[in-house]
Enzyme design. Structure first.
Site, short mmCIF file in Angstrom:
data_model
loop_
_atom_site.label_atom_id
_atom_site.label_comp_id
_atom_site.label_asym_id
_atom_site.label_seq_id
_atom_site.Cartn_x
_atom_site.Cartn_y
_atom_site.Cartn_z
N ASP A 183 -5.95 -21.29 0.29
CA ASP A 183 -5.53 -19.91 0.28
C ASP A 183 -4.00 -19.94 0.35
O ASP A 183 -3.44 -20.88 0.89
CB ASP A 183 -6.12 -19.20 1.49
CG ASP A 183 -5.68 -17.77 1.56
OD1 ASP A 183 -5.92 -17.05 0.59
OD2 ASP A 183 -5.11 -17.38 2.58
P1 ADP Z 1 -3.74 -13.82 0.28
O1 ADP Z 1 -4.81 -14.17 -0.70
O2 ADP Z 1 -2.39 -14.19 -0.28
O3 ADP Z 1 -3.98 -14.36 1.62
P2 ADP Z 1 -4.77 -11.15 0.91
O4 ADP Z 1 -6.09 -11.30 0.21
O5 ADP Z 1 -4.78 -11.10 2.39
O6 ADP Z 1 -3.70 -12.21 0.37
O7 ADP Z 1 -4.10 -9.83 0.36
C1 ADP Z 1 -3.90 -9.66 -1.04
C2 ADP Z 1 -3.03 -8.49 -1.36
O8 ADP Z 1 -3.61 -7.28 -0.85
C3 ADP Z 1 -1.66 -8.54 -0.75
O9 ADP Z 1 -0.76 -9.27 -1.52
C4 ADP Z 1 -1.29 -7.05 -0.70
O10 ADP Z 1 -0.86 -6.64 -1.94
C5 ADP Z 1 -2.60 -6.38 -0.41
N1 ADP Z 1 -2.80 -6.13 1.02
C6 ADP Z 1 -3.76 -6.65 1.81
N2 ADP Z 1 -3.66 -6.16 3.07
C7 ADP Z 1 -2.59 -5.35 3.07
C8 ADP Z 1 -1.94 -4.54 4.09
N3 ADP Z 1 -2.38 -4.49 5.34
N4 ADP Z 1 -0.87 -3.82 3.72
C9 ADP Z 1 -0.42 -3.86 2.46
N5 ADP Z 1 -0.97 -4.58 1.49
C10 ADP Z 1 -2.04 -5.31 1.77
MG MG Z 2 -4.78 -14.86 3.49
#
Ligand code: ADP
Ligand code: MG
Length: 653
Positions: free
Chosen positions: A338
């Site tokens: 991830d």
């Molecule tokens: P990663 O795969 O990089 O760990 P996540 O799946 O946690 O990322 O989140 C993916 C995307 O969803 C983020 O890049 C953002 O655009 C959006 N996102 C998720 N949670 C939030 C939040 N609490 N506030 C703003 N954007 C969010």
């Molecule tokens: Mg993550």
């Protein structure tokens, strides 16, 4: 708990050693000495004097004393019509007595008892070092009660009480620092011997050591639930679960032992009838075959290696919750990461705040208010920025958080969103693309009708990420990155680190689907994540590895393998250790089979005597296999990636 490895070796020691411990106790030594003397005088009497009857009686006594456990087990197995190894050895010994070879019969039982004991002892050594994890936490704690300090047993300390920790003390219970400050050596849990600074508000863990300062710790968990106790319990459980190879060996043995008895019967009858070999000689050869066929070395080879690997890992802050997980990592050819919080630090910083027809301050205020209830790294970064600018947060109602999307809520009369879902295209588009091109994570702040602002954040790639990916590649492992972040940021990070494949813009369920596709394509897939946001993908992969799980019970629970410290290089360590374990297992199984077959061939030709069969083909081989297995826990080959020290126990102590 010191019984796991032996308990799993059902063929060898089913019941044989149910009560004797692997620690050498006096009674046991006495038994060995008595049996040894009986054996010695018996042999002398039979071969060097004319007191043959007395000699035979001495040998019989030696056989009964050294074989008492084994004979009992053999009897029980026979009654249940189960052919255990005990049955093989008992038949061989009894047969030797019957064909007029009592010296060999007694020697077989004596050597076998010693072998059995040595195996127990060696196998127990690895397991005992897990128990030693628990002993790292002290049995008593200094608690402040009614204004005075009292020392009480850790079981009597309640959650919410305050314990006093002085310089040099081992912290007795998990808790939060309420006063004082010190650097703390957390090696007991993380395997990392570089001390960590702790002050008010920081979590501390039982078993870790307060170096130079004074701490007052408010206890947050009863002793049985402390992180170190859970680690020990989980490792203990892991040791009990057989890996696929072991299950195979056990199943194999079920047909194997009766097969051997059949072969021995054939060997007893065919040569005398077909080739004129004397009948007694044929029986003797068949008995040797029975002893050689003892699958002990084979059966013990795998569990001991596994236990050795799991234990070493635990002492290095890597909690492996199953032998199958350890074996799977050693065989995996793909590793999936991830991005946020795993390959990057996850400590994002707000870089730009841009408003469209709305002042920047208001964009930040709306975003920070909504994010005040989210635990996402993006939310933390936005809150921190708002805090620095002295922004007062508004009350939020109807709050909704969607994983991989963002958050939504009502402030005053209007509904706002923060995240990556764009209601419509607009003037923000070009600005958005420019910021993304700079490698930033951009979130949209919007209302029902459109985007009112953008917040761009930057994340920092972990220092060790590139070296870790390179180390994995050197081992022939393909690396894949999954992220919910946008394509441009994803690709930029992947390129910088040297990741082979990158998939961006994934929702949590799409990450799971991606893991499934990778499993179809590559076989065993190991997924590395933070264990909280990525729990579904971790659960779906063949092996889920949670990083930086110290302090997060959820992550410790969710993953198959837990890396306590948030240190990506441990992943390379884990792979090296697993590969080494798998290769030691392979060596052990192969050499056991080859040596046994070799000696069996010699036995058929009548070139091996009974006692040699026990000494080399059983006892010697078992010990060699154990010694090889213990190598897994020693320096060389699977050494730690980052800091070079390989603790047989733990680093820095
Ligand atoms: P990663 O795969 O990089 O760990 P996540 O799946 O946690 O990322 O989140 C993916 C995307 O969803 C983020 O890049 C953002 O655009 C959006 N996102 C998720 N949670 C939030 C939040 N609490 N506030 C703003 N954007 C969010
Ligand atoms: Mg993550």
């Amino acid at each position: 708990m010191a019984r796991e490895a032996s308990a799993s070796c059902s063929i060898c020691r089913e019941g044989v050693c149910a009560t004797c411990g692997p620690v050498l106790d006096r009674r046991e030594i006495a038994v060995f000495i008595v049996a040894g003397l009986l054996l010695l005088f018996g042999i002398l009497a039979v071969y060097a004097t004319t007191w043959t009857l007395a000699g035979n009686l001495l040998l019989l006594a030696a056989a009964v004393v050294s074989g008492r456990d084994l004979l009992k087990t053999a009897a029980v197995s026979l009654i249940r019509f189960r052919f255990s190894i005990a049955v093989l050895v008992a038949i061989a010994a009894a047969g030797a007595f019957l064909i007029g070879n009592p010296a060999e019969g007694a020697t077989v039982l004596y050597l076998y008892a010693i072998a059995e004991f040595l195996e127990e002892y060696a196998a127990g050594r690895a397991e005992r070092s897990i128990a030693s994890l628990l002993h790292l936490a002290p049995p008593t704690a200094r608690v402040r009660r009614d204004g005075t300090e009292v020392t009480v047993g850790v079981e009597e300390v309640g959650v919410g009480e305050t314990v006093i920790v002085r310089p040099g003390d081992i912290i007795p219970l998990d808790g939060v620092v309420v006063a004082g400050g010190s650097s703390v050596d957390q090696a007991a849990i993380t395997g990392e011997s570089v001390p960590v600074a702790k002050g008010a508000g920081d979590d501390v863990y039982a078993g870790t050591q307060c170096i130079e300062g004074y701490l007052e710790v408010r206890v947050t968990k009863p002793v049985k639930e402390s992180t170190i106790a859970r680690v020990a319990a989980l490792v203990e459980e892991a040791q009990a679960h057989p890996s696929p190879t072991e299950t195979f060996i056990e199943r194999f043995s079920r047909y194997y032992t009766p097969g051997v008895i059949l072969a021995a019967a054939v060997l007893m009858i065919v040569p005398p009838v077909a080739f004129g070999v004397p009948f007694l000689e044929a029986i003797y050869r068949a008995l040797v075959l029975l002893v050689i066929a003892c699958p002990c070395a084979l059966a013990i080879s795998t569990p001991v290696s596994m236990v050795s690997g799991i234990t070493t890992a635990a002492h290095n802050g890597v909690l492996i919750k199953g032998r199958d997980a350890l074996e799977a990592v050693g065989r995996a050819r793909v590793m999936v990461f991830d991005k946020t919080g795993t390959l990057t630090t996850g400590r994002l910083e707000v870089e730009d705040v841009i408003g469209f027809g709305v002042p920047e301050g208001e964009v930040l205020a709306i975003a920070a208010s909504l994010e005040s209830r989210s635990g996402h790294p993006i939310a933390e970064a936005i809150r921190r920025r708002a805090g620095r600018e002295g922004i007062v947060l508004d009350e939020v109602e109807e709050f909704v958080s969607t994983a991989g999307r963002g958050v939504r809520g009502r402030i005053g009369g209007s509904v706002y969103t923060v995240g990556n879902s764009a209601p419509s295209s607009g003037e923000w588009r070009s600005v958005y693309e420019r910021l993304e091109a700079e490698g930033k994570t951009v979130v949209l702040v919007g209302t029902i009708s459109g985007v009112i602002g953008l917040i761009a954040l930057s994340d920092v790639i972990k220092e060790e990420a590139e070296a870790t990916v390179a180390a994995l590649r050197a081992r022939g492992i393909r690396t894949v990155m999954l992220t919910g972040d946008n394509e441009r940021v994803g690709m930029a990070v992947a390129r910088r680190i040297g990741i082979d494949e990158c998939y961006a813009g994934l929702l949590p369920e799409e990450k799971v689907a991606m893991v499934e596709r990778l499993m179809e394509r590559y076989g065993i897939v190991v997924m590395v994540g933070d264990g909280v946001n990525d729990a579904p993908a971790l659960a779906r992969a063949n092996v889920g590895v949670a990083m930086g799980a110290i302090g997060s019970d959820a992550a410790i629970e969710a993953a198959d393998i837990v890396v306590m410290e948030d240190e990506i290089s441990r992943v390379a360590y884990l792979v090296a250790l697993s590969e080494k374990t798998v290769s030691v297992v392979r060596q052990n199984v192969t050499s056991a089979v080859v040596v046994k077959l070799g000696i069996a061939a010699l036995a058929v030709l009548g070139l091996v005597s009974l006692w040699m069969a026990v000494a080399v083909g059983d006892m010697g081989l078992s010990l060699a296999v154990i010694a090889n297995a213990l190598r897994v826990g020693r320096p060389g080959g699977a050494g730690r990636q980052a800091s070079g020290d390989w603790p047989d126990g733990r680093a820095g102590r």
